[in-house]
Motif scaffolding. Sequence first.
Motif, PDB file in Angstrom:
ATOM      1  N   ALA A 195       0.838  -1.208   0.000  1.00 12.14           N
ATOM      2  CA  ALA A 195       0.000   0.000   0.000  1.00 12.14           C
ATOM      3  C   ALA A 195       0.874   1.259   0.000  1.00 12.14           C
ATOM      4  N   CYS A 196       1.951   1.264   0.788  1.00 15.02           N
ATOM      5  CA  CYS A 196       2.850   2.423   0.821  1.00 15.02           C
ATOM      6  C   CYS A 196       3.502   2.622  -0.546  1.00 15.02           C
TER       7      CYS A 196
ATOM      8  N   ILE B 191       7.433   2.929   5.366  1.00 21.31           N
ATOM      9  CA  ILE B 191       7.419   4.332   4.937  1.00 21.31           C
ATOM     10  C   ILE B 191       8.749   4.689   4.272  1.00 21.31           C
ATOM     11  N   GLN B 192       9.845   4.319   4.945  1.00 18.32           N
ATOM     12  CA  GLN B 192      11.171   4.654   4.421  1.00 18.32           C
ATOM     13  C   GLN B 192      11.447   3.978   3.083  1.00 18.32           C
ATOM     14  N   ASP B 193      11.199   2.673   3.015  1.00 18.47           N
ATOM     15  CA  ASP B 193      11.513   1.918   1.788  1.00 18.47           C
ATOM     16  C   ASP B 193      10.733   2.414   0.584  1.00 18.47           C
TER      17      ASP B 193
ATOM     18  N   VAL C 146       7.179   7.057   0.697  1.00 12.93           N
ATOM     19  CA  VAL C 146       5.865   7.689   0.760  1.00 12.93           C
ATOM     20  C   VAL C 146       5.850   8.831   1.787  1.00 12.93           C
ATOM     21  N   ASP C 147       5.022   9.834   1.531  1.00 14.97           N
ATOM     22  CA  ASP C 147       4.818  10.899   2.506  1.00 14.97           C
ATOM     23  C   ASP C 147       3.931  10.316   3.621  1.00 14.97           C
ATOM     24  N   PRO C 148       4.477  10.184   4.837  1.00 12.76           N
ATOM     25  CA  PRO C 148       3.722   9.513   5.904  1.00 12.76           C
ATOM     26  C   PRO C 148       2.377  10.172   6.216  1.00 12.76           C
TER      27      PRO C 148
ATOM     28  N   THR D  71       5.480   9.115  13.565  1.00 12.47           N
ATOM     29  CA  THR D  71       5.946   8.912  12.190  1.00 12.47           C
ATOM     30  C   THR D  71       5.250   9.883  11.232  1.00 12.47           C
ATOM     31  N   GLY D  72       4.132  10.480  11.668  1.00  7.82           N
ATOM     32  CA  GLY D  72       3.425  11.437  10.811  1.00  7.82           C
ATOM     33  C   GLY D  72       2.169  10.874  10.175  1.00  7.82           C
TER      34      GLY D  72
END
Length: 278
Positions: free
Chosen positions: A98-99, A137-139, A142-144, A173-174
């Motif tokens: 999804a990310c 998120i990092q991999d 994506v904008d968290p 994490t946002g």
Amino acid sequence: RAKQRSRGEVNYFNHEMSVEIQERVKLLQALRQAFDNERLFLVYQPQVDLVTGKAIGVEALIRWRGEDGKFIAPDRFIPLAEHSGLIVSIGEWVLRVACHYQAKLTQQGFGHIRMAVNVAVPQFRHPRFPFVLRRAIQDSGVDPSKIELEITESMAMEEADFLLQTLDKLKETGISVAVDDFGTGFSSLSYLQKLSVDRLKIDRAFVNEITDSRRGAQIPEMVIQLGRRLGLQIIAEGVEDKAQADTLIGLGCQEAQGFYYARPMEPDPLLDWLKANR
Ligand code: C2E
Ligand code: MG
Ligand code: MG
Ligand code: MG
């Protein structure tokens, strides 16, 4: 005789139970295989601004097509996956896919689209979950702020203390958090106020009855007012016709999701839908 009969019933009951248990074991084995062989996939259902009809988000929903080509409903296999713990791996995969897809949407000019992801209790409780979320998120890059986790109202209430602590940590994490199937549990107001959630999702069952009678609109109306008081956004799920949409607009609801707007779609058709909706 009475005794004999009751014993017979007990045996019959046991037999029924064991058949059911065997079936569940088989289904779980098949699910494990499907997951290992990458036969699970995600579809995405648009969420729209009720007034403008423009897409503001999508919800990722898992799909499993069995070997025979028939779909097995998530309502059937997700509880099994939760019970067995398999949901921890499946859920991590869902989150990562999804990310990545949201990051792809951003590349295609749909960076404003929020991605809602369902999170199950065992997944949430897992000590590694904050790490899993951060890594997804990092991999993906994506904008968290475009990722929203959906937790159910029953989870929100049962896991009270645990949730209060974990949510704050996750929110660092946002990401944002929505309470799914809202109205089916028994949330206490004071608790809801303490919980750092952003959105309440009115359960489909209430939306379904909203135009039946004046009473049918009472629960959605209460949830919308509650949202306003607590500064929470409201989304209605399962909107199937214009009358329901109009009623929700009249009640001051902001967002909606349902077959009236769009069915869940695979990535490419969803992109086409978003382009046409722009
Ligand atoms: P949910 O999170 O409440 O998702 C909304 C469900 O309502 C979806 O069913 C969606 O297809 C359906 N729906 C949307 N609009 C309408 C409408 O207008 N009318 C009707 N009748 N139904 C509508 P789906 O995809 O079968 O998923 C069922 C449940 O399975 C979800 O309920 C969620 O609890 C669970 N689920 C699905 N995907 C995942 C996942 O990736 N992880 C976890 N943990 N649970 C998932
Ligand atoms: Mg959901
Ligand atoms: Mg729901
Ligand atoms: Mg549901």
